[in-house]
Design an enzyme around this catalytic site. Structure first.
Site, short mmCIF file in Angstrom:
data_model
loop_
_atom_site.label_atom_id
_atom_site.label_comp_id
_atom_site.label_asym_id
_atom_site.label_seq_id
_atom_site.Cartn_x
_atom_site.Cartn_y
_atom_site.Cartn_z
N ASP A 35 1.83 -13.53 14.60
CA ASP A 35 2.07 -14.97 14.74
C ASP A 35 3.40 -15.25 15.44
O ASP A 35 3.51 -16.16 16.26
CB ASP A 35 2.08 -15.65 13.37
CG ASP A 35 0.68 -15.69 12.77
OD1 ASP A 35 -0.25 -15.19 13.44
OD2 ASP A 35 0.53 -16.21 11.65
N ALA A 36 4.42 -14.46 15.07
CA ALA A 36 5.77 -14.71 15.61
C ALA A 36 5.79 -14.57 17.13
O ALA A 36 6.45 -15.34 17.83
CB ALA A 36 6.77 -13.75 14.99
N TYR A 38 3.18 -15.06 19.11
CA TYR A 38 2.49 -16.23 19.63
C TYR A 38 3.45 -17.42 19.69
O TYR A 38 3.55 -18.12 20.70
CB TYR A 38 1.27 -16.57 18.76
CG TYR A 38 0.56 -17.82 19.20
CD1 TYR A 38 -0.44 -17.78 20.16
CD2 TYR A 38 0.93 -19.07 18.69
CE1 TYR A 38 -1.06 -18.93 20.60
CE2 TYR A 38 0.31 -20.23 19.12
CZ TYR A 38 -0.69 -20.15 20.08
OH TYR A 38 -1.30 -21.30 20.51
N GLU A 121 -31.87 -20.03 15.08
CA GLU A 121 -30.45 -20.29 14.78
C GLU A 121 -30.31 -20.87 13.40
O GLU A 121 -31.30 -21.24 12.78
CB GLU A 121 -29.90 -21.35 15.77
CG GLU A 121 -30.00 -20.98 17.20
CD GLU A 121 -29.86 -22.20 18.12
OE1 GLU A 121 -29.45 -23.28 17.66
OE2 GLU A 121 -30.17 -22.03 19.30
N LYS A 123 -29.12 -23.98 10.91
CA LYS A 123 -28.92 -25.43 11.01
C LYS A 123 -27.63 -25.76 10.27
O LYS A 123 -27.59 -25.78 9.04
CB LYS A 123 -30.09 -26.19 10.42
CG LYS A 123 -29.94 -27.69 10.67
CD LYS A 123 -31.24 -28.44 10.45
CE LYS A 123 -31.15 -29.86 10.96
NZ LYS A 123 -30.06 -30.64 10.39
N ARG A 144 -22.35 -38.31 18.08
CA ARG A 144 -23.70 -38.62 18.47
C ARG A 144 -24.00 -40.11 18.41
O ARG A 144 -24.74 -40.63 19.23
CB ARG A 144 -24.64 -37.86 17.54
CG ARG A 144 -26.05 -38.24 17.74
CD ARG A 144 -26.94 -37.26 17.05
NE ARG A 144 -28.04 -37.95 16.45
CZ ARG A 144 -28.93 -37.38 15.69
NH1 ARG A 144 -28.84 -36.11 15.42
NH2 ARG A 144 -29.91 -38.06 15.19
N LYS A 297 -36.25 -22.72 18.33
CA LYS A 297 -36.42 -23.36 19.63
C LYS A 297 -37.23 -22.44 20.53
O LYS A 297 -37.00 -21.23 20.53
CB LYS A 297 -35.04 -23.60 20.28
CG LYS A 297 -34.15 -24.53 19.45
CD LYS A 297 -32.72 -24.58 19.96
CE LYS A 297 -31.87 -25.45 19.04
NZ LYS A 297 -30.44 -25.40 19.33
N LYS A 321 -36.08 -26.39 6.90
CA LYS A 321 -35.04 -26.48 5.86
C LYS A 321 -35.35 -25.58 4.68
O LYS A 321 -36.44 -25.05 4.55
CB LYS A 321 -34.90 -27.92 5.41
CG LYS A 321 -34.44 -28.82 6.54
CD LYS A 321 -33.68 -29.99 6.02
CE LYS A 321 -33.20 -30.84 7.19
NZ LYS A 321 -32.68 -32.11 6.76
N CYS A 437 -18.91 -51.90 -20.62
CA CYS A 437 -17.71 -52.27 -21.34
C CYS A 437 -17.44 -53.74 -21.04
O CYS A 437 -17.52 -54.17 -19.89
CB CYS A 437 -16.55 -51.41 -20.86
SG CYS A 437 -14.93 -52.09 -21.28
#
Ligand code: IVH
Length: 698
Positions: A35-36, A38, A121, A123, A144, A297, A321, A437
């Site tokens: 990280d350093a 980067y 794929e 969903k 969308r 698909k 599903k 209540c």
């Protein structure tokens, strides 16, 4: 000062190197540098850009977060509409075979013909997004929306690290990538915990958290949300020699540096699809993100073109599903919760159990009637169901495992007929399902909920006023009702003096948000009062009808009933509410604090296919949220109402639709599913692609 050539070259090299590291880190999940290192490169680029501002380009890694918060999200018309996919109703393996049979029939193939190749794929359970790249640079991102028009969320999407600002390799003039923005489950848990600690809104599931994060007006808020992305298709494409199969497109997208889910394959014939369905079901619980099924698909784009579309849904794709998930666990006890309207609700306390990807410890039992009907008793083994994103519920007891004869549960008895929050009397009307209540705003639970409701997005909208803060304000006696929020002396001092765990910045923001909410509309104000049976639609109707607050306050039963769709029950609720002196005082104080246009702009609805029609939504629709469905119906001139009667024109029913669906069947009201609703709204019978290479993937 214009940058010298060597600085320009250095900036280009740094960008290229940073992009490579980002790709390795965010997309491949295989960091190439510490990280350093980067950070060092990033700062070097930042320094160069600071020195020579003409080096700054929109696709620079330093430009992910920037710009001012927007006043609202602009609309974007989709060049290629963002369609939805048909859901296969059969959730067993058979569903895959049904889909294949349908495809073969549509193509006129007989049994002897070779099996069809499909792309299979996952969903993803997030929200659809369209990313427009021009010559490889991300220029626009849109939600969308209704499929034809979405919202411009470019600034927000730019903060999502997994989404490249620039594509790798030779990108075409126009490439619209479609995919799903989502939040990983572990990130969601962490994010929600942080929200809770900060007294901010908590989300019920990763999908809502992702949607809420993406639709922010201030991109710096989105930047702090852990969002991820998977590409799954294309929209508008220009100037690209496109592969001839869907799987080829996905491979190409991957080569452009976009994240794709590894769980995808080409499948020959229906049995291979069914196998994929089963395998992914087994994997589902261990995936780091939510899915609600798989998608098949037809792989060949030529066959896709031949199959075409039926009412905005491609014939070549289907969502298969998984059934709602059910598990058994122990009912440890029944707690009661007091809601905004004083409803005292039983909540099952469960032995923690993992279902549908989350650990469930509570589930709703709705009311006493449900407890009686299901005959659930404390100590029972019970079946708990979690379907998609709905709140888990107790389906019923497993009677074979009941030990002895545990006592029946009586809600009112269990609390000694007293509100656990304020001690007021709790009653249940003759033919009422719900116990209440009687404490009104004197009851802290109702008071807190009333304030939260008043501040909510659809009411006057006070951003950042979350549960924790309201708890502290109410418990500390600073605020006793919504009007107190606008008492500067009271609130500002307390907030700015610093509530527990609240930073100075968020306190200032909250004070500003409270001020901002002073500008509102009469409809939002009426809705915000939280009058029983007065939802958003009724509030809009009332505001439109009466125009000014005094007219509304002065209305008697007859005047109220003159409002379209207000019947005796709603009128009674309003009159009861307004009869309370305390409520009148709060309204008077709010009238001083808030502003809205003198008269509510009269809505002049364009005549649409649903003009004058009343619809009821019930259950969970496969792809549309309640808000989306409501917006679509209202856009077509229709109206969404809460309960089913003979006057209802349609009931739109989704999964787990309950009594409203039954009532519609009894009354003979027309029932639609999501597909049916879409067909009704878009009487376009077939959108057939023109074969010019712009309408694929979606
Ligand atoms: S393809 C024409 N693929 O499901 C086909 N959609 O109704 C358009 N979704 O909200 C969609 N995973 O965002 C496709 N692998 C996947 C998907 C997927 C999730 C969502 C999509 C949309 C809905 C489609």
């Amino acid at each position: 000062m214009t940058a010298p050539a060597d600085a320009r070259a250095r900036a280009a090299a740094l960008r290229e190197e940073l992009e490579r590291h980002e790709y390795a880190y965010y997309v491949l999940d295989a960091p190439t540098v510490p990280d350093a290192e980067y950070d060092r490169l990033f700062q070097a680029l930042q320094a160069l850009e600071d020195e020579f501002p003409d080096l700054i380009s929109a696709d620079s890694p330093t430009r992910r977060v920037g710009g001012q918060p927007a006043a609202e999200l602009a609309s974007v018309a989709h060049v290629v509409p963002m369609l939805s996919i048909r859901t296969e109703t059969d959730t067993t393996e058979q569903g895959a075979l049904t889909f294949d049979a349908r495809v073969r029939r549509a193509l006129g193939l007989d049994e002897a013909a070779a099996p069809i190749t499909y792309a299979a794929e996952l969903k993803f359970d997030g929200l659809a997004i369209s990313l427009r790249y021009e010559y490889g640079t991300l220029v626009q991102a849109a939600t969308r929306g209704d499929g034809s028009t979405g919202e411009d969320v470019t600034a927000n999407v730019r903060t999502v690290r997994q989404i490249p600002l620039r594509l790798k390799g030779e990108a075409p003039p126009v490439l619209e990538v479609r995919g799903e923005i989502y939040m990983r489950r572990d990130e969601f848990e962490r994010f929600n915990a942080a929200q809770e600690a900060a007294g901010q809104k908590i989300f019920v599931n990763p999908r809502n958290a992702a949607a809420g994060s993406l639709r922010q007006l201030d991109p710096s808020v989105t930047a702090r949300r852990p969002l991820s992305f998977f590409a799954y298709g294309l929209g508008d494409v220009q100037g690209w020699a496109m592969p001839d199969s869907h799987s080829g497109i996905l491979d190409a997208l991957e080569a452009f540096g976009l994240p794709l889910c590894a769980h995808r394959c080409r499948a020959e014939g229906p049995l291979a699809l069914a196998r994929f369905h089963t395998e992914m079901a087994a994997l589902r619980a261990t995936l780091p993100f939510d899915i609600d099924g798989v998608v098949y698909k037809v792989d060949s784009l030529e066959l896709q073109r031949e199959l075409g579309f039926v009412s905005r849904e491609p014939r070549w794709a289907v969502a298969h599903k998984y059934p709602a998930q059910e598990v058994a666990t122990r009912l440890l006890g029944i707690d009661v919760q007091v809601g905004r309207t004083g409803a005292v609700t039983p909540v099952a306390r469960l032995e923690p159990v993992f279902v549908g990807g989350v650990t469930v410890t509570n589930a709703t039992l709705h009311n006493q009637g449900e407890i009686d009907r299901k005959d659930v008793r404390i100590g029972d083994w019970v079946v708990v169901r979690r379907a998609g994103d709905v709140i888990p519920e107790v389906v019923g007891p497993i009677l074979e495992r009941r030990e002895g004869e545990p006592a029946r549960f009586d809600l009112l008895e269990s609390i000694g007929h007293q509100c656990p929050e304020c001690g007021s009397h709790v009653t249940r009307g003759e033919d009422e399902a719900v116990a209440r209540c009687t404490g009104g705003l004197f009851c802290p639970a109702q008071c807190k909920q009333a304030i939260l409701h008043f501040a909510s997005r659809r009411a006057v909208e006070i951003d950042g006023l979350g549960e924790q803060i309201v708890n502290q304000l109410v418990s500390g006696g600073v605020v006793r009702n919504p009007a107190d929020l606008y008492d500067r002396e009271r609130v500002n001092e307390t907030l700015l003096a610093g509530l527990e765990r609240m930073g100075e910045k968020s306190a200032t923001n909250l004070v500003e948000a409270i001020d901002k909410s002073r500008d509102t509309s009469l409809a939002r104000f009426i809705f915000g009062l939280g009058i029983r049976n007065v939802g958003e639609t009724t509030a809009k109707d009332l505001a439109r009808h009466f125009g000014r607050l005094p007219n509304f306050l002065a209305a008697d039963e007859a005047a109220l009933m003159a409002v379209p769709d207000v019947g005796p029950v709603v009128a009674r609720s309003i009159l009861d509410f307004l009869a309370e002196a305390h409520n009148r005082e709060v309204i008077a104080a709010l009238e001083q604090a808030l502003r809205w246009p003198e008269t509510e702009p009269a809505a002049t609805p364009e005549p649409g296919v649903l003009t004058g029609k009343k619809l009821v939504l019930t259950g969970t629709l496969p792809t549309l949220s309640r808000d989306e469905a409501t917006a679509m119906i209202e856009a077509a001139g229709g109206k969404v109402v809460g309960s089913v009667s003979k006057k209802t024109d349609y009931v739109v029913a989704g999964e787990d639709a309950g009594s409203k669906l039954e009532k519609a069947q009894q009354l003979g009201v027309s029932i639609l599913d999501e597909d049916g609703l879409r067909r009704l709204l878009l009487p376009v019978t077939a959108v057939v692609p023109d074969g010019q290479g712009t309408l694929f993937g979606e």
